[in-house]
Design a protein around this motif. Structure first.
Motif, PDB file in Angstrom:
ATOM      1  N   ASP A 129     -30.038   7.935   1.172  1.00 27.30           N
ATOM      2  CA  ASP A 129     -29.616   8.360   2.508  1.00 27.30           C
ATOM      3  C   ASP A 129     -29.535   7.173   3.463  1.00 27.30           C
ATOM      4  O   ASP A 129     -28.634   7.110   4.318  1.00 27.30           O
ATOM      5  N   GLU A 170     -26.018   6.128   5.346  1.00 27.24           N
ATOM      6  CA  GLU A 170     -25.902   6.110   6.796  1.00 27.24           C
ATOM      7  C   GLU A 170     -25.626   4.724   7.366  1.00 27.24           C
ATOM      8  O   GLU A 170     -25.282   4.592   8.549  1.00 27.24           O
ATOM      9  N   ARG A 207     -25.272  12.798  -3.014  1.00 24.35           N
ATOM     10  CA  ARG A 207     -25.202  13.062  -1.573  1.00 24.35           C
ATOM     11  C   ARG A 207     -23.742  13.104  -1.098  1.00 24.35           C
ATOM     12  O   ARG A 207     -23.348  13.984  -0.327  1.00 24.35           O
TER      13      ARG A 207
END
Length: 202
Positions: free
Chosen positions: A46, A50, A179
């Motif tokens: 993650d 990001e 993801r």
């Protein structure tokens, strides 16, 4: 990155020695998969997802892990650059990229290289998010990392082998792929556009 010579008393039965090494590798792998923290790997993925920029950092065999990760990320549409901390030009070219919007993934295995640790320390001072991939919580890069992924690297005859670090790299890239898949992200559109141009040339 050292080599541990086989002792003379073990060379009388080389097949037995190699069989023992196989068993040791199997035990290391079993222990790794028993203790691997899946939630932490997703958390690291993650962080990469990001980030506006992703920078990998290492030296020696660690650069192979960096190159493998960079290749995997490129396939799923995430560009990255690699700092080889043995090369000052490589460090200097990447320093301007180390901002608050960057994630630096530092790969550091014994014998730990001071310049790799220095890059991690510099990044931390610049408020760059740092992920450390290393062999031990006592690794010198750990104090400068926001997240630490550990993996065993030492075997009987070599200070560092790439087997399990490459597995961890694959797990991290797979977590990122998962993801992105869950968000129906279009994978690597720039690669597709590039090869559309290549097809026109051919």
């Amino acid at each position: 990155y050292g080599i541990h010579r086989a002792p003379d008393y073990e060379l009388s039965d080389t097949e037995r020695l190699l069989t023992d090494i196989c068993s040791e590798e199997a035990r290391l792998s079993e222990q790794f998969f028993k203790t691997v923290d899946i939630q932490q790997i997703f958390a690291a993925a993650d962080m990469l997802r990001e980030a506006e920029k992703v920078v990998f950092c290492g030296r020696g065999v660690s650069t192979y892990v960096c190159e493998y990760l960079s290749m995997l990320l490129s396939v799923i549409g995430c560009g990255s650059v690699i700092i080889n901390t043995e090369l000052y030009d490589s460090i200097h070219m990447a320093l301007p990229m180390l901002t608050e919007k960057t994630v630096l993934l530092v790969v550091s295995f014994p014998d730990y290289y001071q310049m790799t640790t220095t890059v991690a320390e510099f990044a931390r001072k610049k408020q760059v998010k740092v992920i450390a991939m290393t062999d031990s919580p006592k690794s010198p890069v750990v104090p400068f990392a926001d997240m630490v992924l550990t993996v065993p690297t030492t075997t009987r005859l070599f200070m560092n082998t790439l087997g399990l670090p490459m597995v961890l790299a694959n797990l991290l890239a797979s977590a990122l792929n998962i993801r992105l898949s869950g968000k129906n992200t279009s994978f690597a559109p720039s690669i597709t556009e590039f090869y559309d141009l290549v097809d026109k040339i051919e």
